[in-house]
Design an enzyme around this catalytic site. Structure first.
Site, PDB file in Angstrom:
ATOM      1  N   LYS A   1     -55.308 -37.238 -38.157  1.00  0.00           N
ATOM      2  CA  LYS A   1     -54.329 -37.115 -39.234  1.00  0.00           C
ATOM      3  C   LYS A   1     -54.142 -38.389 -40.053  1.00  0.00           C
ATOM      4  CE  LYS A   1     -51.582 -33.442 -37.266  1.00  0.00           C
ATOM      5  NZ  LYS A   1     -50.303 -33.060 -36.722  1.00  0.00           N
TER       6      LYS A   1
ATOM      7  N   GLY B   1     -50.319 -46.897 -29.297  1.00  0.00           N
ATOM      8  CA  GLY B   1     -49.243 -46.923 -30.291  1.00  0.00           C
ATOM      9  C   GLY B   1     -48.849 -48.348 -30.653  1.00  0.00           C
TER      10      GLY B   1
ATOM     11  N   GLY C   1     -55.756 -46.552 -27.033  1.00  0.00           N
ATOM     12  CA  GLY C   1     -55.726 -45.098 -27.173  1.00  0.00           C
ATOM     13  C   GLY C   1     -57.108 -44.490 -27.155  1.00  0.00           C
TER      14      GLY C   1
ATOM     15  N   ARG D   1     -55.499 -50.997 -17.257  1.00  0.00           N
ATOM     16  CA  ARG D   1     -54.212 -51.638 -17.506  1.00  0.00           C
ATOM     17  C   ARG D   1     -53.734 -52.439 -16.290  1.00  0.00           C
ATOM     18  NH1 ARG D   1     -50.724 -47.205 -21.025  1.00  0.00           N
ATOM     19  NH2 ARG D   1     -51.293 -48.086 -23.060  1.00  0.00           N
TER      20      ARG D   1
HETATM   21  C1  3PG Z   1     -48.884 -45.929 -24.116  1.00  0.00           C
HETATM   22  O1  3PG Z   1     -49.637 -45.393 -23.282  1.00  0.00           O
HETATM   23  O2  3PG Z   1     -49.152 -45.940 -25.337  1.00  0.00           O
HETATM   24  C2  3PG Z   1     -47.693 -46.685 -23.623  1.00  0.00           C
HETATM   25  O3  3PG Z   1     -47.697 -46.779 -22.239  1.00  0.00           O
HETATM   26  C3  3PG Z   1     -46.422 -46.104 -24.152  1.00  0.00           C
HETATM   27  O4  3PG Z   1     -46.235 -44.808 -23.662  1.00  0.00           O
HETATM   28  P1  3PG Z   1     -45.305 -43.792 -24.470  1.00  0.00           P
HETATM   29  O5  3PG Z   1     -46.037 -43.430 -25.722  1.00  0.00           O
HETATM   30  O6  3PG Z   1     -45.076 -42.640 -23.539  1.00  0.00           O
HETATM   31  O7  3PG Z   1     -44.013 -44.540 -24.790  1.00  0.00           O
END
Ligand code: 3PG
Length: 401
Positions: free
Chosen positions: A203, A379, A356, A40
């Site tokens: 899930k 997310g 993710g 990142r």
């Molecule tokens: C992530 O890693 O998906 C983002 O940095 C957002 O983090 P968070 O889910 O803690 O808001």
């Protein structure tokens, strides 16, 4: 993209000005406190270099982890400043252990052109996540221009992602944000076909919106991971001790009916009595999962069938692992998907890995560079694929025709 980016800013809007950039430096820290995977940070470099080359004074805001609204040294961004300094190799990179207030404003005013000031974790303020107006205004005082390059946090309406942009104009996208939105946006709007989606993870409840959104658009949707078991249950199969979301079985049945041949489920599974017993794993047909066993990976026949479909794709989007890839022995299905995507990439396909767990898997397999695009947002990419508006993007300045 219909939002302005830093390329739309004239040089005079940047040279010698304080450019406040929201980045997503939410990176893993090792036990020794140093930054682990720095993807990142590296992905933010094009934006930072673009601004620094034009003589900007770059002020960086980010969160790290979930520190629960108060300072916690475990979540300090100080180690990130060290890594950023190494990666930028040249410009001054300073760090101060605060992110709002008079002293911070003062520090931004005494910066030199072409230098960087990284501020402390925005989530050390409880007001960050509640998108508090006063904190958003305080952040807005730290710059003359706002740039949001934090795609990974764009689904959060927080003071440093959304609120601040309402008080500081121009508010434009950075180059990482632009790249992410273009890859994901083009895949959804004008995919070259065949268009293949691969969805996994544990899930179905976390993926239902993305299934609904993408099913009408794709040519094939491959389903792996434990969520396949909820579909198995909907087909009337024994699932043993596998994770099944009982309250989603009807929904899975409905999707099976609507998806028809597009929806491809595993035909076999790697099962074991428990997750920590990969040595006891066996391959069984999906209608032969015994009451004492649970599925921890798709089976070899499914992996081969999925790979064959992936190799035909011209656009391939992947979100969610096929099994517990962190455990040796249950990574085979996930690896087969990653390998097939790498092959499809070499054949010219647009391959996109949602962030993710799937991004972590391709990184672990050493295949990140073999994909066309690996998203830095977990997310955020999921919500984008669900067709949701991302508040951190929505608030930015529109491009005028
Ligand atoms: C992530 O890693 O998906 C983002 O940095 C957002 O983090 P968070 O889910 O803690 O808001």
């Amino acid at each position: 993209m219909n939002k302005q980016t830093i390329r739309d800013l004239p040089d005079e809007a940047v040279r010698g000005r304080r450019v406040l950039v929201r980045v997503d430096f939410n990176v893993p820290l090792e036990a020794d406190g140093r930054v682990g995977d720095d993807t990142r940070i590296r992905e933010s470099l094009p934006t930072l270099s673009h601004l620094l080359d034009r003589g900007a004074r770059v002020v960086l805001l980010s969160h790290l982890g979930r520190p629960k609204g108060k300072p916690d040294p475990k979540y300090s961004l100080a180690p990130v400043a060290d890594r950023l300094r190494d990666l930028l190799a040249g410009p001054d990179v300073a760090f101060i252990p605060a992110s709002a207030g008079a002293a911070v404003v003062e520090a931004t005013r005494s910066m030199r052109d072409g230098s960087v000031l990284l501020l402390e974790n925005t989530r050390f303020h409880a007001a960050e996540e509640s998108n508090d107006e006063a904190l958003a205004r305080a952040f807005a005082e730290l710059g003359d221009v706002f740039v949001n390059d934090a795609f990974g946090s764009a689904h959060r309406a927080h003071a440093s992602t959304e609120g601040v942009a309402r008080h500081l104009r121009p508010a434009v996208a950075g180059l990482l944000m632009e790249k992410e939105l273009e890859y994901l946006g083009r895949a959804l709007a004008t995919p070259e076909r065949p268009f293949v989606a691969i969805l996994g993870g544990s899930k179905i409840s976390g993926k239902i919106d993305v299934i609904e959104q993408m099913l009408p658009k794709v040519d094939h949707m491959l389903i792996g991971g434990a969520m396949a078991c909820t579909f198995f249950r909907a087909m009337g199969l024994e699932t043993g001790k596998s994770l099944v979301e009982e309250d989603r079985v009807d929904m899975a049945r409905d999707l099976l009916a609507r998806g028809g041949e597009k929806l491809v489920l595993p035909t076999d599974a790697r099962v074991a009595p428990a997750i920590d017993q990969p040595a006891a794993a066996a391959t069984v047909a999906r209608d032969r999962i015994l009451p004492g066993a649970a599925m921890f990976d798709i089976g070899p026949a499914s992996a081969a069938a999925f790979a064959a479909i992936i190799r035909t794709g011209r656009t391939v989007v992947w979100n969610g692992p096929m099994g517990v890839f962190e455990t040796a022995g249950f990574e085979v299905g996930t690896r087969a998907v990653a390998d097939a995507m790498a092959e499809a990439t070499r054949a010219g396909a647009t391959t996109i890995v949602g962030g993710g767990d799937s991004a972590a898997a391709v990184a672990e397999f050493g295949l990140a560079d073999a994909m066309r695009h690996v998203s830095t947002g977990g997310g955020a990419s999921l919500e984008f694929l669900e067709g949701k508006t991302l508040p951190g993007v929505d608030v930015l300045d529109e491009r005028v025709a």
